[in-house]
Design an enzyme around this catalytic site. Structure first.
Site, PDB file in Angstrom:
ATOM      1  N   SER A   1      75.923  66.163  72.596  1.00  0.00           N
ATOM      2  CA  SER A   1      76.485  66.861  71.448  1.00  0.00           C
ATOM      3  C   SER A   1      77.900  67.320  71.839  1.00  0.00           C
ATOM      4  O   SER A   1      78.427  66.874  72.865  1.00  0.00           O
ATOM      5  CB  SER A   1      75.577  68.055  71.143  1.00  0.00           C
ATOM      6  OG  SER A   1      76.002  68.680  69.976  1.00  0.00           O
TER       7      SER A   1
ATOM      8  N   ASP B   1      75.920  74.424  57.560  1.00  0.00           N
ATOM      9  CA  ASP B   1      76.288  74.113  58.953  1.00  0.00           C
ATOM     10  C   ASP B   1      76.919  75.322  59.639  1.00  0.00           C
ATOM     11  O   ASP B   1      76.658  75.616  60.799  1.00  0.00           O
ATOM     12  CB  ASP B   1      77.319  72.974  58.995  1.00  0.00           C
ATOM     13  CG  ASP B   1      76.706  71.644  58.612  1.00  0.00           C
ATOM     14  OD1 ASP B   1      75.482  71.620  58.328  1.00  0.00           O
ATOM     15  OD2 ASP B   1      77.439  70.646  58.574  1.00  0.00           O
TER      16      ASP B   1
ATOM     17  N   GLU C   1      79.820  56.740  64.197  1.00  0.00           N
ATOM     18  CA  GLU C   1      79.212  57.570  63.160  1.00  0.00           C
ATOM     19  C   GLU C   1      78.957  56.742  61.910  1.00  0.00           C
ATOM     20  O   GLU C   1      79.875  56.092  61.392  1.00  0.00           O
ATOM     21  CB  GLU C   1      80.185  58.723  62.845  1.00  0.00           C
ATOM     22  CG  GLU C   1      79.570  59.876  62.121  1.00  0.00           C
ATOM     23  CD  GLU C   1      78.896  60.898  63.049  1.00  0.00           C
ATOM     24  OE1 GLU C   1      78.738  60.628  64.249  1.00  0.00           O
ATOM     25  OE2 GLU C   1      78.512  61.966  62.544  1.00  0.00           O
TER      26      GLU C   1
ATOM     27  N   CYS D   1      70.588  83.618  21.355  1.00  0.00           N
ATOM     28  CA  CYS D   1      71.974  83.648  21.826  1.00  0.00           C
ATOM     29  C   CYS D   1      72.337  85.045  22.315  1.00  0.00           C
ATOM     30  O   CYS D   1      72.109  86.035  21.606  1.00  0.00           O
ATOM     31  CB  CYS D   1      72.881  83.230  20.672  1.00  0.00           C
ATOM     32  SG  CYS D   1      74.620  83.511  21.025  1.00  0.00           S
TER      33      CYS D   1
ATOM     34  N   LYS E   1      86.506  64.365  62.924  1.00  0.00           N
ATOM     35  CA  LYS E   1      85.066  64.483  63.174  1.00  0.00           C
ATOM     36  C   LYS E   1      84.346  64.100  61.884  1.00  0.00           C
ATOM     37  O   LYS E   1      84.334  64.860  60.912  1.00  0.00           O
ATOM     38  CB  LYS E   1      84.712  65.905  63.593  1.00  0.00           C
ATOM     39  CG  LYS E   1      83.263  66.054  64.021  1.00  0.00           C
ATOM     40  CD  LYS E   1      83.042  67.422  64.660  1.00  0.00           C
ATOM     41  CE  LYS E   1      81.651  67.544  65.255  1.00  0.00           C
ATOM     42  NZ  LYS E   1      80.575  67.319  64.303  1.00  0.00           N
TER      43      LYS E   1
ATOM     44  N   GLU F   1      76.482  78.448  59.072  1.00  0.00           N
ATOM     45  CA  GLU F   1      75.544  79.504  59.439  1.00  0.00           C
ATOM     46  C   GLU F   1      74.700  79.080  60.654  1.00  0.00           C
ATOM     47  O   GLU F   1      74.342  79.905  61.498  1.00  0.00           O
ATOM     48  CB  GLU F   1      74.665  79.858  58.232  1.00  0.00           C
ATOM     49  CG  GLU F   1      75.477  80.652  57.225  1.00  0.00           C
ATOM     50  CD  GLU F   1      75.205  80.332  55.777  1.00  0.00           C
ATOM     51  OE1 GLU F   1      75.902  80.884  54.930  1.00  0.00           O
ATOM     52  OE2 GLU F   1      74.322  79.515  55.486  1.00  0.00           O
ATOM     53  N   TYR F   2      74.444  77.765  60.734  1.00  0.00           N
ATOM     54  CA  TYR F   2      73.753  77.234  61.909  1.00  0.00           C
ATOM     55  C   TYR F   2      74.629  77.457  63.148  1.00  0.00           C
ATOM     56  O   TYR F   2      74.168  77.949  64.178  1.00  0.00           O
ATOM     57  CB  TYR F   2      73.465  75.746  61.699  1.00  0.00           C
ATOM     58  CG  TYR F   2      72.744  75.099  62.851  1.00  0.00           C
ATOM     59  CD1 TYR F   2      71.360  75.192  62.957  1.00  0.00           C
ATOM     60  CD2 TYR F   2      73.441  74.413  63.842  1.00  0.00           C
ATOM     61  CE1 TYR F   2      70.688  74.611  64.032  1.00  0.00           C
ATOM     62  CE2 TYR F   2      72.790  73.831  64.906  1.00  0.00           C
ATOM     63  CZ  TYR F   2      71.414  73.933  64.993  1.00  0.00           C
ATOM     64  OH  TYR F   2      70.754  73.368  66.047  1.00  0.00           O
ATOM     65  N   ASP F   3      75.924  77.107  62.994  1.00  0.00           N
ATOM     66  CA  ASP F   3      76.857  77.294  64.112  1.00  0.00           C
ATOM     67  C   ASP F   3      76.890  78.757  64.553  1.00  0.00           C
ATOM     68  O   ASP F   3      77.006  79.054  65.742  1.00  0.00           O
ATOM     69  CB  ASP F   3      78.278  76.868  63.705  1.00  0.00           C
ATOM     70  CG  ASP F   3      78.406  75.349  63.553  1.00  0.00           C
ATOM     71  OD1 ASP F   3      77.516  74.626  64.039  1.00  0.00           O
ATOM     72  OD2 ASP F   3      79.395  74.906  62.938  1.00  0.00           O
TER      73      ASP F   3
HETATM   74  S1  IVH Z   1      82.224  62.004  70.401  1.00  0.00           S
HETATM   75  C1  IVH Z   1      80.019  63.016  74.019  1.00  0.00           C
HETATM   76  N1  IVH Z   1      83.745  61.522  68.326  1.00  0.00           N
HETATM   77  O1  IVH Z   1      79.798  64.840  66.181  1.00  0.00           O
HETATM   78  C2  IVH Z   1      80.832  62.937  72.826  1.00  0.00           C
HETATM   79  N2  IVH Z   1      81.613  62.508  67.951  1.00  0.00           N
HETATM   80  O2  IVH Z   1      78.755  67.443  67.105  1.00  0.00           O
HETATM   81  C3  IVH Z   1      80.050  63.066  71.591  1.00  0.00           C
HETATM   82  N3  IVH Z   1      81.073  62.916  65.614  1.00  0.00           N
HETATM   83  O3  IVH Z   1      76.945  63.650  67.833  1.00  0.00           O
HETATM   84  C4  IVH Z   1      80.490  62.333  70.467  1.00  0.00           C
HETATM   85  N4  IVH Z   1      82.958  62.127  64.774  1.00  0.00           N
HETATM   86  O4  IVH Z   1      77.683  62.481  65.649  1.00  0.00           O
HETATM   87  C5  IVH Z   1      82.562  62.008  68.766  1.00  0.00           C
HETATM   88  N5  IVH Z   1      85.174  61.032  66.572  1.00  0.00           N
HETATM   89  C6  IVH Z   1      84.012  61.498  67.008  1.00  0.00           C
HETATM   90  C7  IVH Z   1      83.027  62.001  66.119  1.00  0.00           C
HETATM   91  C8  IVH Z   1      81.838  62.505  66.650  1.00  0.00           C
HETATM   92  C9  IVH Z   1      81.781  62.666  64.495  1.00  0.00           C
HETATM   93  C10 IVH Z   1      79.744  63.541  65.650  1.00  0.00           C
HETATM   94  C11 IVH Z   1      78.748  62.803  66.508  1.00  0.00           C
HETATM   95  C12 IVH Z   1      78.287  63.797  67.516  1.00  0.00           C
HETATM   96  C13 IVH Z   1      78.572  65.088  66.823  1.00  0.00           C
HETATM   97  C14 IVH Z   1      78.701  66.237  67.781  1.00  0.00           C
END
Ligand code: IVH
Length: 715
Positions: free
Chosen positions: A106, A57, A204, A445, A144, A59-61
């Site tokens: 996102s 992730d 999620e 060995c 998150k 490296e993607y970021d």
């Molecule tokens: S809010 C418009 N809250 O993170 C707001 N997202 O990188 C978007 N995610 O697509 C979502 N925990 O899958 C929100 N507490 C949380 C979250 C959360 C995980 C994920 C979600 C979103 C991604 C964005």
């Protein structure tokens, strides 16, 4: 509070992005932008469509960050179809499409507390003149969750549709699969008078860590490739054609927001449509799991503190989190701030430092342990993962290498999470050099050149030459270790020196060392030689349990050694016991009994035992079992079970186990209602910890463990 990885220096993801940018100096910006977009689209599809990412992730970021910065400095290159301006990936044609009533966006990322604070200050400044910003902006801080985003549509309180995020506009219909998730209500638990016509809940779906570990155990048992991480297994489990498969996976869910809300009584001052915090309260009342760590913070300082706390608690949780989502609480202010085509301006993701990286697998080598076990390990191009540099990682056994299909020259994903031991998750197949050949376990060995043998039905391979110098080194070093004969000052390096000088060939030779020969060795003086001889001398009286641990009998660690010593009077009687007699001993199964019998059947081992006898090493009189008269006070942990999980600073796992046994206690490998206490070190096992919490068993840190050992009391 210490903020170890959140210094104000340049965050590593930016360093990575900057390095990538500087490594492509000859490329024109337009070409680099095109290349980055191509790479990001490719990796986004692997992540969102195949649930099988090929890069970490982090490296993607870094790719996205580099693209964002290039587009910012070359506005003429911006594009509405750039991955920086879009969400996710197109939905798979395997599922019916679902149009989202409101786009599922996102989040933009920040990678340090400084960047987070800068985001907050910018917002406050932006809103300073707004009539709604009566007071300072308040924030809701949420873990998150590393799973996949879900939209759940309820009509008059009944679940009618569940959809993935897809490209934000169109998602995939996964209703049948979502109905198998136990914690998602089919009917909202709100009074009829509170039910809106349509209530769309967003949250999620994730797989708890314990369930992930169990799922991978089953995958391995079935000879299937294990899942790389809980997120992929959650996504893979949910996006199944057959809901019966999803039903077998104990998926879970946290609700974190509202989507479309139509009709009904929710609109009201300060209500769920006006504040994120009130929306979360409504979701909990409606029957959804809402993360208990969520906290409203009125000030940015509090938000920064929350992020530091969440980072510290990251591994105490039974699910993976990869950061903190910070949201403006007031919905009216959210509306003022609005969103780009990619992400809202009123929320941001503070991303934790990465626990997964990719790196080059330079070579697969084999190390020889004290029982002769040949363990393959990866020599990696060193890479910083979760704050420390990883250059070596165990690959466990031949089957693991084959299952993961690891080859020398591969780019591999390295992970260091939940456990301090780094793990090679798997190869990045797309980056495999064309000439990379499947790895073959060596037939000889590396220590002695003798044959390596794998028995039918066993997963381990062994060097069967008891005189193998590599085995001798490990065996003698283990004999001297703190959990075994506890010979101070005799570590692996000194043992290597003694073997190299021809002074010892087996563990019994330690008792024949003389001052003159020792003092002549490099790095030894007369004092250190005398000290070592005194330490060796003192070890003669350790007793049967420690001696059994020290002899490196396959399957015999401190717990089994103590069980054997409790049932059998001395080493001679143990050597004479049959498999049947041994299997009758509590905790001793057939495999262990067979291993003990085989150990004593070996001519070579019997010779070592005779040498130990003539050196005056005590074969009985176990002090774990029968304290001498002056220490006959009741043992502080008599009859108590103490489980250890995670890494302690002052004890290896065996040492902690030995310390518990020595005080009359037991140290089983799992937590049950009978457990007296659980000792928790760094990176503990999530399953053990959550079981202990569930059962209300006292949880001790290392200092409390030391007090327990000394006093038998829980502080
Ligand atoms: S809010 C418009 N809250 O993170 C707001 N997202 O990188 C978007 N995610 O697509 C979502 N925990 O899958 C929100 N507490 C949380 C979250 C959360 C995980 C994920 C979600 C979103 C991604 C964005």
């Amino acid at each position: 509070m210490p903020e170890p990885t959140m210094s104000s220096g340049r965050p590593p993801v930016e360093a990575l992005a900057a390095r990538a940018a500087s490594e492509a100096p000859a490329t024109a910006p337009a070409d680099r932008v095109a290349e980055l977009r191509r790479q990001i689209a490719y990796h986004s599809a692997r992540y969102h469509q195949d649930d099988a990412p090929e890069i970490a992730d982090f490296e993607y970021d870094a790719l996205v960050l580099e693209l964002t910065e290039l587009e910012a400095s070359h506005p003429e290159l911006a594009s509405a179809v750039s991955p920086t301006a879009t969400v996710g990936a197109p939905p798979s044609p395997a599922f019916a499409p679902v149009q989202h009533a409101l786009r599922m966006l996102s989040l933009d990322n920040v990678f340090s507390v400084d960047e987070l604070t800068a985001w907050g200050v910018r917002l406050e400044r932006l809103l300073a003149g707004e009539p709604e910003a009566r007071s300072a902006v308040a924030f809701v801080c949420e873990p998150k969750i590393d799973g996949l985003a879900m939209s759940l549509r309820y009509e008059r309180g009944t679940l009618v549709r569940a959809a993935t995020r897809g490209d934000g506009t169109t998602g995939e219909d996964v209703t049948a699969n979502v109905r198998t998730i136990g914690v998602i209500p089919h009917e909202l638990t709100l009074p009829a008078t509170d039910l809106p016509e349509v209530l769309e809940v967003r949250g999620e779906v994730y797989l708890p860590l314990a369930a992930f570990e169990e799922l991978n155990r089953r995958q391995l048992e079935a000879g299937l490739r294990p899942f790389a991480n809980p997120r992929n297994s959650a996504a893979g489990s949910l996006r199944q054609k057959d809901p019966a498969v999803t039903a077998e996976r104990p998926l879970a869910f946290f609700a974190y927001g509202l989507g479309e809300v139509r009709g009904g009584p929710l609109a009201g001052r300060g209500g769920p449509l006006e504040r994120q915090s009130a929306a979360l309260e409504l979701l909990a009342r409606a029957g959804f799991p809402v993360n208990p760590m969520i906290r409203r913070e009125a000030e940015l300082d509090g938000v920064a503190r929350y992020c530091a706390e969440a980072l510290e608690r990251r591994h105490d949780l039974d699910y993976e989190i990869d950061g903190v989502v910070v949201k403006v609480d007031d919905v009216a202010l959210q509306r003022r701030l609005g969103a780009t085509s990619h992400a809202p301006r009123w929320a941001v993701a503070y991303k934790f430092p990465p626990e997964e990286r990719t790196t080059l697998l330079k070579q697969i080598l084999v190390s020889i342990g004290r029982t002769g076990r040949a363990t393959p390990f990866a020599a990696l191009e060193p890479v910083v993962v979760a704050g420390s540099t990883v250059g070596l990682a165990s690959l466990h056994n031949e089957d693991q290498v084959a299952l993961k299909d690891l080859r020398e020259g591969d780019t591999v994903i390295v992970r260091k999470a939940g456990d301090v031991i780094p793990e090679v998750v798997g190869p990045v197949l797309a980056a495999r050099p064309p000439d990379a050949a499947p790895w073959r376990f060596p037939t000889t060995c590396p220590g002695c050149g003798g044959p390596l043998v794998r028995l039918e039905g066993e997963s381990d391979t062994f060097c069967i030459n008891v005189d193998c110098p590599a085995q001798q080194l490990q065996r003698i070093a283990h004999f001297a270790a703190r959990s075994a004969m506890d010979i101070e000052g005799l570590g692996e390096m000194r043992v290597g020196q003694l073997i190299g000088a021809g002074l010892v060939h087996d563990v019994a030779d330690l008792y024949r060392l003389d001052l003159e020969a020792l003092a002549a060795l490099e790095g030894f003086g007369e004092v250190s030689a005398r000290n070592l001889l005194a330490a060796i001398d003192a070890s003669r009286a350790r007793g049967m349990t420690r001696l059994l641990v020290a002899l490196s009998i396959h399957h015999v660690g401190p717990t089994i050694a103590a069980a054997l010593a409790a049932a059998i009077v001395d080493l001679d009687a143990l050597g004479a016991a049959s498999e049947e007699q041994l299997s009758a001993i509590d905790q001793v199964g057939g495999t262990i009994a067979a291993s003990v019998v085989a150990f004593f059947a070996s001519e070579r081992n019997r010779q070592v035992i005779e040498k130990l006898r003539s050196a005056g090493v005590a074969f009985g009189s176990d002090r774990y079992r029968s304290p001498t008269s002056e220490e006959a006070a009741p043992l502080p942990l008599a009859g108590r079970s103490v489980v250890v999980t995670g890494t302690l600073e002052g004890f290896s796992r065996e040492e902690a186990e030995a310390a518990i046994l020595e005080r009359g206690g037991k140290s089983p490998g799992s937590v049950s209602a009978k457990t007296f206490a659980v000792v928790v070190g760094a990176e503990p096992g999530a399953a053990k910890l959550s079981k202990a919490e569930q059962l209300g068993i006292p949880i001790l840190d290392e200092a409390a463990f030391r007090r327990l050992l000394a006093t038998g009391e829980l502080a």
